[in-house]
Write an enzyme that holds these catalytic residues in place. Structure first.
Site, PDB file in Angstrom:
ATOM      1  CG  ASP A 137      -0.111  -0.232  -8.979  1.00  0.00           C
ATOM      2  OD1 ASP A 137      -0.986  -0.249  -8.102  1.00  0.00           O
ATOM      3  OD2 ASP A 137       1.087  -0.426  -8.739  1.00  0.00           O
TER       4      ASP A 137
ATOM      5  CD  GLU B  97      -4.272  -0.029  -6.582  1.00  0.00           C
ATOM      6  OE1 GLU B  97      -3.051   0.213  -6.603  1.00  0.00           O
ATOM      7  OE2 GLU B  97      -4.752  -0.987  -5.955  1.00  0.00           O
TER       8      GLU B  97
ATOM      9  CG  HIS C 203       0.139   2.631  -6.112  1.00  0.00           C
ATOM     10  ND1 HIS C 203      -0.516   1.548  -5.598  1.00  0.00           N
ATOM     11  CD2 HIS C 203       0.245   3.525  -5.087  1.00  0.00           C
ATOM     12  CE1 HIS C 203      -0.799   1.762  -4.318  1.00  0.00           C
ATOM     13  NE2 HIS C 203      -0.354   2.961  -3.992  1.00  0.00           N
TER      14      HIS C 203
ATOM     15  CE1 TYR D 174       5.465   1.140  -9.233  1.00  0.00           C
ATOM     16  CE2 TYR D 174       3.424   0.887 -10.456  1.00  0.00           C
ATOM     17  CZ  TYR D 174       4.182   0.631  -9.343  1.00  0.00           C
ATOM     18  OH  TYR D 174       3.668  -0.132  -8.328  1.00  0.00           O
TER      19      TYR D 174
ATOM     20  CD  GLU E  46      -4.838  -4.241  -4.195  1.00  0.00           C
ATOM     21  OE1 GLU E  46      -3.711  -3.807  -3.908  1.00  0.00           O
ATOM     22  OE2 GLU E  46      -5.720  -3.553  -4.740  1.00  0.00           O
TER      23      GLU E  46
ATOM     24  CD  GLU F  28      -0.832  -1.929  -4.073  1.00  0.00           C
ATOM     25  OE1 GLU F  28      -2.051  -2.044  -3.824  1.00  0.00           O
ATOM     26  OE2 GLU F  28      -0.413  -1.337  -5.085  1.00  0.00           O
TER      27      GLU F  28
ATOM     28  CG  HIS G  67      -5.295  -1.169  -1.798  1.00  0.00           C
ATOM     29  ND1 HIS G  67      -4.673  -0.765  -2.974  1.00  0.00           N
ATOM     30  CD2 HIS G  67      -5.497  -0.039  -1.076  1.00  0.00           C
ATOM     31  CE1 HIS G  67      -4.519   0.546  -2.947  1.00  0.00           C
ATOM     32  NE2 HIS G  67      -5.012   1.011  -1.809  1.00  0.00           N
TER      33      HIS G  67
HETATM   34 ZN    ZN Z   1      -1.201  -0.212  -6.342  1.00  0.00          ZN
HETATM   35 ZN    ZN Z   2      -3.852  -1.908  -4.510  1.00  0.00          ZN
END
Ligand code: ZN
Ligand code: ZN
Length: 347
Positions: free
Chosen positions: A90, A120, A123, A127, A187, A221, A224
């Site tokens: 990411d 992204e 994302h 984490y 992706e 994803e 994407h």
């Molecule tokens: Zn991502």
């Molecule tokens: Zn992505």
């Protein structure tokens, strides 16, 4: 073939038409009217992307906080390693979406890439969010060091990294097409053994908060991947001189090489995890590669893996069509509008 470097797209150039004359290396004023774009159906893609809006801290991690210490040592290790892996996908994707946008001479592509880059970034944040819920700062940092230190992960990411950095050094059309190939792999394939690990925990009622978040990432994803595949096809169609047997072979070679590295990585990180069959995982990886090749307008290369061998996974993403209850029932999905645009790709 000489590598002609592309200029970055002008921000505003009133002498150019609003409707772009080309995706890369074309002309456009920079003014975007979604009702007058070169590829009209991309508006639907934009709407689907925006409709998926979510934020990391909407996911309730309270049961995961309690459960993490009850996982097996192997599960905890895989959990931290896979979050480390996902962060190495990411992070570059946030920037690569921006870089593609800088060279795109179609304002609809620029806007879609802006939304992808934003997702992204979420994302990446997620984490940090899940790790900070379940482990100490030292362990969080260790997980985020894996992309710099773990030899299997470094090997797995080596070719992606080389291509992404080559595009920075040399923004040619050839490097844009090759970067789109690796973006499609990222992706559409590189994430999925990691996703499967979390879904396997969830089907055993473990770490359901984390898996909910992973399913939101997964949904993004897939969208994407779908857009990048379309962008690849359209760019190649606009530049038939690049659509050579040599280039197509390059794509197949790099898909196969990526599949092999992905299988090696998944065998390493999932070796001691209960409930995941590594042969099935290898088949799933090949199935995902086939799927991406198909939507990129190319041929499948793994004729024995045209169907998903891990059917149980579908339950974790298929519930995003807005008509069913969210499988995880973690939160009401107030951001997702039920509309006919919200179709969902199967895994
Ligand atoms: Zn991502
Ligand atoms: Zn992505």
């Amino acid at each position: 073939m000489p590598k002609l470097l592309l200029d970055r797209a002008k921000t505003l150039e009133p002498r150019n038409p609003n409707k772009s004359t080309g995706l890369f290396g074309g002309e456009s004023s920079g003014i975007l009217n979604w009702n007058d774009i070169a590829y009209p159906h991309w508006y639907k893609m934009y709407k689907r992307l925006v409709g998926n809006y979510w934020q990391a801290d909407e996911v309730n991690m309270s049961s995961d906080v309690k459960q993490f210490s009850a996982l097996s040592a192997e599960e905890r290790d895989a959990y931290l390693k896979i979050i480390g892996l996902l962060s190495t996908l990411d992070a570059p994707q946030t920037r690569t979406a921006l870089l593609l946008s800088l060279y795109a001479t179609d304002p609809s592509v620029q806007s879609i890439m802006a939304v992808i880059a934003q997702q992204e970034a979420v994302h990446n944040e997620s984490y940090s969010y899940v790790l900070s819920s379940v482990v100490s700062l030292d362990e969080q940092n260790e997980s985020f060091q894996l992309g710099r230190k773990d030899p299997v992960l470094l090997k797995r990411n080596e070719h992606l990294m080389a291509q992404y950095n080559a595009f920075v050094e040399e923004p040619s059309l050839e490097n844009i097409l090759k970067t789109l190939v690796y973006t499609a792999l990222l992706e559409g394939m590189f994430f999925y053994s990691g996703f499967a690990f979390f879904y396997n925990l969830a089907r055993n009622n473990k770490m359901v908060g984390t898996s909910t978040m992973i399913s939101y990432i997964n949904r993004d994803e897939l969208e994407h991947g779908r857009f990048i595949a379309e962008l690849f096809r359209a760019t190649l169609a606009e530049h038939p001189d690049h659509n050579t047997p040599e280039f197509v072979n390059w794509v197949y070679d790099h898909f196969q090489q990526s599949v092999e590295l992905e299988i090696e990585w998944s065998s390493y990180v999932l070796a001691d995890v209960d409930g995941i069959d590594l042969d099935e995982m290898a088949g799933y990886i090949k199935y995902r590669a086939n799927k991406m090749l198909r939507i990129m307008g190319l041929d499948e290369v793994y004729s024995e893996h045209v169907d998903n061998p891990m059917k149980w996974i579908r339950a974790y993403v298929d519930n995003f069509d807005g008509t069913k209850t969210d499988f995880f029932e973690q939160k009401s999905r107030q951001y997702t509008k039920t509309s006919d645009l919200n179709g969902f790709d199967d895994l």
